[in-house]
Write an enzyme that holds these catalytic residues in place. Sequence first.
Site, mmCIF file in Angstrom:
data_model
loop_
_atom_site.group_PDB
_atom_site.id
_atom_site.type_symbol
_atom_site.label_atom_id
_atom_site.label_comp_id
_atom_site.label_asym_id
_atom_site.label_seq_id
_atom_site.Cartn_x
_atom_site.Cartn_y
_atom_site.Cartn_z
ATOM 1 N N SER A 125 0.832 -1.195 0.000
ATOM 2 C CA SER A 125 0.000 0.000 0.000
ATOM 3 C C SER A 125 0.876 1.258 0.000
ATOM 4 O O SER A 125 1.741 1.409 -0.852
ATOM 5 C CB SER A 125 -0.955 -0.048 1.203
ATOM 6 O OG SER A 125 -1.957 0.915 1.088
ATOM 7 N N HIS A 157 -7.404 -5.719 -0.889
ATOM 8 C CA HIS A 157 -6.182 -4.991 -0.525
ATOM 9 C C HIS A 157 -5.587 -5.594 0.749
ATOM 10 O O HIS A 157 -6.086 -5.366 1.854
ATOM 11 C CB HIS A 157 -6.549 -3.524 -0.309
ATOM 12 C CG HIS A 157 -5.384 -2.600 -0.177
ATOM 13 N ND1 HIS A 157 -4.626 -2.194 -1.259
ATOM 14 C CD2 HIS A 157 -4.841 -1.984 0.902
ATOM 15 C CE1 HIS A 157 -3.691 -1.357 -0.851
ATOM 16 N NE2 HIS A 157 -3.792 -1.224 0.455
ATOM 17 N N LYS A 215 4.456 2.288 -2.199
ATOM 18 C CA LYS A 215 4.940 3.513 -2.834
ATOM 19 C C LYS A 215 6.337 3.824 -2.317
ATOM 20 O O LYS A 215 7.250 4.177 -3.068
ATOM 21 C CB LYS A 215 4.000 4.680 -2.506
ATOM 22 C CG LYS A 215 2.521 4.449 -2.780
ATOM 23 C CD LYS A 215 1.681 5.663 -2.366
ATOM 24 C CE LYS A 215 0.227 5.333 -2.073
ATOM 25 N NZ LYS A 215 -0.522 4.775 -3.182
ATOM 26 N N TRP A 255 -9.237 0.304 -6.427
ATOM 27 C CA TRP A 255 -8.740 1.616 -6.023
ATOM 28 C C TRP A 255 -7.266 1.786 -6.412
ATOM 29 O O TRP A 255 -6.821 2.889 -6.735
ATOM 30 C CB TRP A 255 -8.925 1.759 -4.514
ATOM 31 C CG TRP A 255 -8.647 3.116 -3.950
ATOM 32 C CD1 TRP A 255 -7.609 3.468 -3.136
ATOM 33 C CD2 TRP A 255 -9.434 4.301 -4.119
ATOM 34 N NE1 TRP A 255 -7.696 4.789 -2.801
ATOM 35 C CE2 TRP A 255 -8.809 5.327 -3.379
ATOM 36 C CE3 TRP A 255 -10.611 4.591 -4.823
ATOM 37 C CZ2 TRP A 255 -9.309 6.629 -3.324
ATOM 38 C CZ3 TRP A 255 -11.110 5.884 -4.766
ATOM 39 C CH2 TRP A 255 -10.464 6.888 -4.024
#
Length: 411
Positions: free
Chosen positions: A251, A392, A255, A342
Amino acid sequence: MKQIVPILFLFACSLLGLHAQEAGEANYDESKIPPYTLPALLETANGQKVTTVQQWEQTRRPELLSIFAGQVYGKLPADKVDVSYKKLDDNHSALDGSATRKQIEITFTRNGVERKALLLMYLPNHIKTKVPVFLHFNFQGNQTVSADPDIIPSQYSDLPRGNQASRWPLEKIIDAGYGLATVHYFDFFPDSKDRYAESILALFGYPSEGDIPADGGQAIAAWAWGYSRVLDYLETDRQVDASKIILMGHSRLGKTSLWAGATDPRFAIVISNESGCGGAALSRRQVGETVNRINNVFPHWFCKNFRRYNKKENELPVDQHELLALIAPRPLYVASAEEDRWSDPKGEFLSAAYAGEVYKLYGMKGLETTTMPTVNTPVVNRIAYHNRTGVHDVTDFDWENYIRFADKWLK
């Protein structure tokens, strides 16, 4: 006294609940993606074609790194920070005797400001040589990765032991011959726009958002800095093969792992698990979370300059396939989840596919396809990708494939 993060807030963060307020406005229809043209990966700022590794390493890669630092993730000062290590635990009988558990307090000091991070490690006892290690920060505190009663709770979390154990299959990792190193990510920047003063940014004279320049790094830069500082420690540990550290993030930490992997070439393998916007997903697709949404909901993550591109993704001088290319020639794994729309699984896949242009310069195979693979069918070359069933999360399926990938390139 340090503030303890409310349990409900941490749960909301881990489940991306903070996104929900705008998720209903998100586009998931491929036919509604606005027209876009990706920036040319192998073309310098002055229009010169990049055809050799030398051109890539000496010209194009530094150009891209500078743009991402100045316009997306932000820069941290290069000022020296004093670091010390204190071993709090060194137990050779952990996990029913299969592992050695270490807990190290890392103290950072500069100009009278002090910050601490607590590193938790498990290393396999059946490996008698130096071991490769997965480095993966946790969301809810060290004590939540396992029910092990001797894990020292992280300073910013009062969540129960083993609360996220399903994401951390310690026995599977240890049995495969790998170690695991983790830190609660709050130790480097408590994940809130109101908590700059508690972060490591205070070491550099940035105790508030107002102190940070437009191209200054914020939370993601701080977490990436933390990944590299933990690697500094791992280089001192005689049981660890510091040339074989697998950097992993899920998540928002996915990044972070990509940015840390791009800026620190010491990481041997980089893994991004469902990193989405600002991670592996192409920004210009505007599917699911967008630049505008992420900058408004989490204004403390990226540098202030990134806000210039809210609803103006086509004006970005870079896109995420170029970030992934900065990992080359090291092995890179990008993963998605089918129900995590998403994070735009197709955008993550395409980004990984297009990054393969740089791997080809090194004579290595990228994904070698722009056709999205079927669910639960990994594509594995020097770049790997899978889109698993589910939501997720980090699952055994993910870990099993990451371990195979590490076996392929490190053993």
